[in-house]
Design an enzyme around this catalytic site. Structure first.
Site, mmCIF file in Angstrom:
data_model
loop_
_atom_site.group_PDB
_atom_site.id
_atom_site.type_symbol
_atom_site.label_atom_id
_atom_site.label_comp_id
_atom_site.label_asym_id
_atom_site.label_seq_id
_atom_site.Cartn_x
_atom_site.Cartn_y
_atom_site.Cartn_z
ATOM 1 N N ASP A 66 92.563 15.047 -2.226
ATOM 2 C CA ASP A 66 93.486 15.665 -3.181
ATOM 3 C C ASP A 66 94.893 15.840 -2.616
ATOM 4 O O ASP A 66 95.135 15.640 -1.419
ATOM 5 C CB ASP A 66 92.926 17.023 -3.652
ATOM 6 C CG ASP A 66 92.432 17.902 -2.496
ATOM 7 O OD1 ASP A 66 92.689 17.567 -1.328
ATOM 8 O OD2 ASP A 66 91.786 18.922 -2.770
ATOM 9 N N ASN A 132 85.602 29.740 -5.156
ATOM 10 C CA ASN A 132 84.950 29.692 -6.466
ATOM 11 C C ASN A 132 84.042 28.464 -6.601
ATOM 12 O O ASN A 132 83.617 28.115 -7.682
ATOM 13 C CB ASN A 132 86.007 29.690 -7.588
ATOM 14 C CG ASN A 132 86.986 28.529 -7.459
ATOM 15 O OD1 ASN A 132 86.844 27.669 -6.580
ATOM 16 N ND2 ASN A 132 87.983 28.495 -8.327
ATOM 17 N N HIS A 134 84.923 25.349 -5.759
ATOM 18 C CA HIS A 134 85.600 24.072 -6.025
ATOM 19 C C HIS A 134 85.419 23.110 -4.851
ATOM 20 O O HIS A 134 85.321 23.508 -3.701
ATOM 21 C CB HIS A 134 87.060 24.244 -6.442
ATOM 22 C CG HIS A 134 88.041 24.626 -5.389
ATOM 23 N ND1 HIS A 134 88.973 25.612 -5.579
ATOM 24 C CD2 HIS A 134 88.266 24.147 -4.141
ATOM 25 C CE1 HIS A 134 89.725 25.714 -4.499
ATOM 26 N NE2 HIS A 134 89.309 24.839 -3.599
ATOM 27 N N GLU A 139 88.049 22.546 -10.156
ATOM 28 C CA GLU A 139 87.801 23.958 -10.419
ATOM 29 C C GLU A 139 86.589 24.123 -11.343
ATOM 30 O O GLU A 139 86.149 23.154 -11.970
ATOM 31 C CB GLU A 139 89.051 24.566 -11.085
ATOM 32 C CG GLU A 139 90.326 24.456 -10.238
ATOM 33 C CD GLU A 139 90.413 25.519 -9.128
ATOM 34 O OE1 GLU A 139 89.354 25.989 -8.640
ATOM 35 O OE2 GLU A 139 91.534 25.872 -8.740
HETATM 36 C C1 GLP Z 1 91.722 23.777 -0.811
HETATM 37 C C2 GLP Z 1 91.321 22.305 -0.801
HETATM 38 C C3 GLP Z 1 89.824 22.133 -0.670
HETATM 39 C C4 GLP Z 1 89.304 23.013 0.440
HETATM 40 C C5 GLP Z 1 89.575 24.461 0.124
HETATM 41 C C6 GLP Z 1 89.022 25.437 1.156
HETATM 42 O O1 GLP Z 1 91.706 24.331 -2.066
HETATM 43 N N1 GLP Z 1 91.766 21.597 -1.958
HETATM 44 O O2 GLP Z 1 89.533 20.764 -0.433
HETATM 45 O O3 GLP Z 1 87.921 22.804 0.619
HETATM 46 O O4 GLP Z 1 90.989 24.607 0.054
HETATM 47 O O5 GLP Z 1 89.947 25.634 2.172
HETATM 48 P P1 GLP Z 1 89.614 26.303 3.561
HETATM 49 O O6 GLP Z 1 88.874 25.277 4.347
HETATM 50 O O7 GLP Z 1 90.945 26.609 4.168
HETATM 51 O O8 GLP Z 1 88.796 27.511 3.279
#
Ligand code: GLP
Length: 237
Positions: A66, A132, A134, A139
């Site tokens: 993404d 949440n 995702h 989402e």
């Molecule tokens: C973002 C990314 C996700 C990731 C999530 C969790 O929203 N788009 O791909 O898994 O954050 O992030 P973290 O690893 O910092 O908890």
């Protein structure tokens, strides 16, 4: 679904060994990468192993999950910048074979799945998980047959990611993400989660019902998924 539960440090090492196995077996593998704080230990370990000669990215092609809409790859909060600085610049990869969805040319998103297919499909897709549920930026409520598309970010996600920006106002409101179907098309999937804050969503995602309301729960239907958790993230299983 296989669970690997260990300390944060050992999780990164064990996950990195999967890459050693795969890349030594098939040097021109197609890998799907993720951003966020969770994979940082793995990325550091991959750089260390690459420097030690245990694996090479020379013939690898990558596709990231993404990117924030509106951010150019030179913006220090863009996911292109993150990948360049936290992995690609530290390994022997050919940068022209690394792909991150464009945050500026949104129309190009429609072509991303075709590019992945043309490269041979993703062998191993790495995922983190949002609070949440995702995956990527899919989402709750995202249709399971979605391919790469533009999404509106929820307030919860923007707030969670605001820690990396100067203020909440600067967090983009939209992103381009591989869809649920894009992720499920990968031949194998590795999801990582660390810390107590992820314990509840890990439990919901992998022991609860499969529902679009918890996007990661769809992974229960994939034939080859490994879930790498530290003891805190696994504490409610
Ligand atoms: C973002 C990314 C996700 C990731 C999530 C969790 O929203 N788009 O791909 O898994 O954050 O992030 P973290 O690893 O910092 O908890």
């Amino acid at each position: 679904m296989k669970f690997i539960i260990d300390t944060e440090e050992n999780i990164a090492k064990k996950a990195a060994q999967r890459y050693v196995e795969i890349l030594n077996r098939k040097p021109d593998t197609v890998l799907g990468f993720a951003t966020g704080s969770t994979p940082l230990g793995l990325y550091a370990e991959l750089q260390r192993l690459n420097a030690a000669g245990a694996l090479s990215f020379k013939d690898v092609t990558t596709f990231n999950l993404d990117e924030y809409a509106g951010l150019d790859g030179s913006h220090d909060q863009s996911y292109r910048y993150f990948m360049d600085h936290n992995l690609f610049m530290g390994v022997d990869i050919d940068r022209s074979r690394t792909h991150v969805p464009s945050g500026l040319d949104i129309a190009a998103a429609a072509d991303y799945d075709r590019q992945i297919k043309e490269a041979g499909g993703i062998e191993l897709q790495l995922l983190g998980i949002g609070n949440n549920g995702h995956i990527g930026f899919n989402e709750p409520g995202t249709p399971i047959d979605s391919i790469t598309h533009l999404v509106d970010l929820t307030e919860m996600t923007r707030k969670a990611n605001a820690r990396f920006f100067a203020s909440l106002d600067e967090v983009p409101t939209q992103a381009v993400t591989m869809g649920i179907k894009t992720v499920m098309n990968a031949r194998s999937i590795m999801l990582m989660a660390l810390g107590k804050g992820k314990a509840d969503i890990v439990k919901k995602s992998f022991t609860g019902p499969v529902t679009p309301e918890v996007p990661a729960s769809i992974l229960q239907l994939h034939p080859f998924v490994e879930i790498y958790l530290d003891y805190e993230a696994a504490s409610m299983l």
